[in-house]
Design a protein around this motif. Structure first.
Motif, PDB file in Angstrom:
ATOM      1  N   VAL A  19      -6.583   3.811   7.281  1.00  0.00           N
ATOM      2  CA  VAL A  19      -6.789   5.238   7.079  1.00  0.00           C
ATOM      3  C   VAL A  19      -7.044   5.278   5.775  1.00  0.00           C
ATOM      4  O   VAL A  19      -7.815   5.872   5.139  1.00  0.00           O
ATOM      5  CB  VAL A  19      -5.149   5.952   7.310  1.00  0.00           C
ATOM      6  CG1 VAL A  19      -5.116   6.835   6.100  1.00  0.00           C
ATOM      7  CG2 VAL A  19      -4.648   5.951   7.957  1.00  0.00           C
ATOM      8  N   ASN A  20      -5.891   3.829   4.191  1.00  0.00           N
ATOM      9  CA  ASN A  20      -6.772   3.498   3.317  1.00  0.00           C
ATOM     10  C   ASN A  20      -6.467   2.066   2.933  1.00  0.00           C
ATOM     11  O   ASN A  20      -5.851   1.376   3.541  1.00  0.00           O
ATOM     12  CB  ASN A  20      -6.530   4.576   2.357  1.00  0.00           C
ATOM     13  CG  ASN A  20      -5.168   4.398   1.929  1.00  0.00           C
ATOM     14  OD1 ASN A  20      -4.768   3.069   1.483  1.00  0.00           O
ATOM     15  ND2 ASN A  20      -4.870   5.661   2.576  1.00  0.00           N
TER      16      ASN A  20
ATOM     17  N   ALA B  87      -0.023   4.099   2.563  1.00  0.00           N
ATOM     18  CA  ALA B  87      -0.439   4.197   4.017  1.00  0.00           C
ATOM     19  C   ALA B  87       0.898   3.404   4.382  1.00  0.00           C
ATOM     20  O   ALA B  87       1.251   2.434   3.356  1.00  0.00           O
ATOM     21  CB  ALA B  87      -1.909   3.460   3.733  1.00  0.00           C
TER      22      ALA B  87
ATOM     23  N   ASP C 284       0.378   2.788   7.626  1.00  0.00           N
ATOM     24  CA  ASP C 284       0.107   2.834   9.567  1.00  0.00           C
ATOM     25  C   ASP C 284      -0.423   1.802   9.861  1.00  0.00           C
ATOM     26  O   ASP C 284      -0.280   0.387   8.098  1.00  0.00           O
ATOM     27  CB  ASP C 284      -0.909   3.559   9.603  1.00  0.00           C
ATOM     28  CG  ASP C 284      -1.863   3.668   9.165  1.00  0.00           C
ATOM     29  OD1 ASP C 284      -2.310   3.876   7.686  1.00  0.00           O
ATOM     30  OD2 ASP C 284      -3.968   3.221   9.400  1.00  0.00           O
TER      31      ASP C 284
ATOM     32  N   SER D   6      -3.802   0.124   8.760  1.00  0.00           N
ATOM     33  CA  SER D   6      -4.256   0.285   7.415  1.00  0.00           C
ATOM     34  C   SER D   6      -3.426  -1.467   6.456  1.00  0.00           C
ATOM     35  O   SER D   6      -4.315  -2.252   5.810  1.00  0.00           O
ATOM     36  CB  SER D   6      -4.030   0.935   6.783  1.00  0.00           C
ATOM     37  OG  SER D   6      -4.329   2.063   6.895  1.00  0.00           O
TER      38      SER D   6
ATOM     39  N   ALA E  42      -5.990   9.342  11.844  1.00  0.00           N
ATOM     40  CA  ALA E  42      -5.368   9.707  10.029  1.00  0.00           C
ATOM     41  C   ALA E  42      -4.934  10.907  10.150  1.00  0.00           C
ATOM     42  O   ALA E  42      -3.728  11.176   9.361  1.00  0.00           O
ATOM     43  CB  ALA E  42      -6.252   9.017   9.532  1.00  0.00           C
TER      44      ALA E  42
END
Length: 528
Positions: A32-33, A39, A41, A44, A407
């Motif tokens: 996601v970033n 983040a 997740d 990431s 995301a």
């Protein structure tokens, strides 16, 4: 006052090899970033942990804390004041120095909503800080009271409440230390495909090709064990079958979160090596109490009784999954309540009766959202969602299956009114029950379900401050009983998602905290 000074002798024992080459990992999704703290997740974090170091590391393959960017840490008798001595001579990938100022800068970005470099007005949230540490600066639930620089290599954290696992939290993959210079220069774009990501970690960010891959190269000036690789490439391959096919073809070197059914074929392939990380996770069916029907405890109990959890696990995990009535994986079962049944009751007839008593004798319609990517606890989320839908249909609940980009999924589940029902879970970050309970019931952890009773918050505070396992067990057993009765987050599985590698991938160390925690230790021996 007690001190935790941990040995660095492990590094001296690691094998040294001259092998080199490009290592390619088949990831179950795209980050996601790459901005630390922003983040939660796994896709990431798998990349972030290569770029950034944390103050605290974990001994490879375990959840035992060991020095990272901090050489040592001390606390007082109530675990409310923590002092970290930092590692000297470390530099960020951009050549700027790592020091106490950098630590304070990063912590303030995550904790202080008014921090200038937090860029919250441009969409950054740092929600994991609130989930794990009770809230942000100035909020009643905040664990942290202040963070300060004592000297160039000493940082002090003062807490509002005792927290014995505080160093473990700072060691999680979320809280990598980024270069203040790079963050200020890039602004809100830091950690996005349009910008850069700069830490002190074993690998240096090179590029991020959206929808395809992230490319990293070894950090030649790394303070720890330097990688012998030429480069490390993370490719985004959402479909587990596609990941396995590419592994067999040799276009990727290793991967994770494969289908449990694939374990036998991997084991039978002499070119591959099967890796089975421990099931330090939980996959959940989550119910949003903001939904009128789901705000009724009888409806939630009916859903729990209608879903045949053990049958789902048997069908989709075989002997690589375990179903029980606890949020916690078996390694933390010492914190479970003896008054809670080992398993949730499966009773469709009683479920139908409960729906009638709740005023839904003619049934109702609910959306069920499932992730579009593989997770260690849900390697094949769509079939699991279909199985749940079939069970609920049998008692008169019409289920609409839905999914969306990962995301967006992570963001939308927290936006009012949120999802009716959704599949989501957690892979443990450190070896304490607080990690699981705070993630789902802590301040901010309930944003996706709307279920946030004060009694649970009070117990979480007590659990964090408990100094012995016996004291923790007493508190978390109460949390277990309360959350079991609520039927808001229904544990479906603690799953072992098979991982696999080509035979020439050596020294890949997996453990309870993930499969990509020690990529700098991997050696390639004989890759053509």
């Amino acid at each position: 006052m007690f001190t935790r000074l941990l040995s660095l002798s492990l590094l001296a024992l690691l094998p040294v090899a001259s092998a080199a080459g490009t290592l390619v990992y088949g990831a179950p999704g795209e980050p996601v970033n790459l901005d630390p703290g922003n983040a939660s997740d796994n896709p990431s974090l798998q990349v972030q942990t290569q770029i950034y170091d944390r103050l605290v590391n974990f001994k490879p393959g375990t959840s035992t804390p060991t020095p990272g960017l901090a050489l040592s840490w001390t606390t007082n008798s109530t675990a409310t004041v923590w002092t970290f001595k930092l590692r000297p001579g470390v530099k960020f990938h951009d050549g700027t120095p790592f020091n106490a100022d950098a630590v304070v800068f990063n912590v303030n970005r995550w904790w202080d909503k008014n921090a200038e470099a937090g860029f919250r007005d441009q969409g950054k949230t740092y929600e994991i800080w609130s989930d794990l540490l009770g809230g942000y600066k100035g909020e009643a639930g905040s664990v942290l009271k202040s963070v300060s620089k004592l000297d160039a290599l000493t940082v002090r954290f003062t807490l509002n409440k005792g927290f014995t696992a505080f160093p473990d939290v700072l060691g999680t993959d979320y809280f990598g230390i980024a270069s203040p210079t790079a963050v200020r220069k890039a602004g809100a774009k830091f950690g996005t495909p349009a910008s850069t990501a700069v830490g002190t970690g074993p690998f240096v960010f090179q590029s991020w090709k959206t929808g395809d891959r992230v490319t990293l190269k070894p950090n030649a000036g790394y303070w720890g064990t330097k990688s012998t690789l030429s480069s490390f490439v993370v490719r985004f391959l959402k479909d587990p079958a596609a990941r396995l096919n590419e592994l067999k073809a040799g276009t990727i070197d290793f991967t994770s979160s494969l289908n449990p059914d694939d374990a036998k074929s991997i084991k039978a392939n002499s070119a591959l090596r099967l890796v089975l990380p421990p099931a330090f996770n939980v996959g959940l069916l989550n119910l949003n109490t903001r939904n009128k029907a789901l705000s009724n405890p009888k409806v939630r109990q009916a859903i729990s009784m209608a879903v045949n959890k053990k049958a789902l696990v048997a069908a989709f995990y075989g002997d690589l999954g375990h179903s029980d009535a606890s949020l916690l994986p078996q390694a933390l079962s010492w914190a479970n309540s003896r008054s809670v049944p080992a398993d949730y009751p499966y009773n469709p007839a009683q479920a139908r009766k409960l729906l009638q008593e709740a005023g839904y004798g003619n049934g109702l319609s609910l959306d069920l959202w499932y992730p579009p990517i593989s997770r260690s606890y849900f390697p094949t989320p769509k079939p699991v969602a279909e199985g749940i839908a079939a069970d609920l249909s049998a008692i008169g609940i019409r289920v609409n299956l839905k999914t969306e980009d990962w995301a967006v999924y992570l963001t939308d589940r927290n936006k009012a009114p949120g999802f009716d029902m959704f599949l989501y879970g957690w892979s443990g970050d450190y070896g304490d029950p607080d990690n699981f309970y705070s993630a789902f019931y802590g301040d901010g952890g309930s944003d996706d379900t709307g279920y946030d009773p004060a009694e649970i918050q009070n117990l979480l505070v007590k659990g964090r401050a408990a100094t012995t396992q016996a004291a923790k067990a007493k508190i978390y057993s109460q949390l277990h009983a309360l959350t079991y009765a609520a039927n808001v987050r229904l544990p479906i599985v603690h799953g072992v998602a098979p991982s696999a590698a080509r035979s020439y991938v050596k020294n890949w160390i997996t453990g309870p905290l993930g499969v990509l925690e020690n990529v700098n230790l991997i050696r390639l021996e004989g890759k053509k």
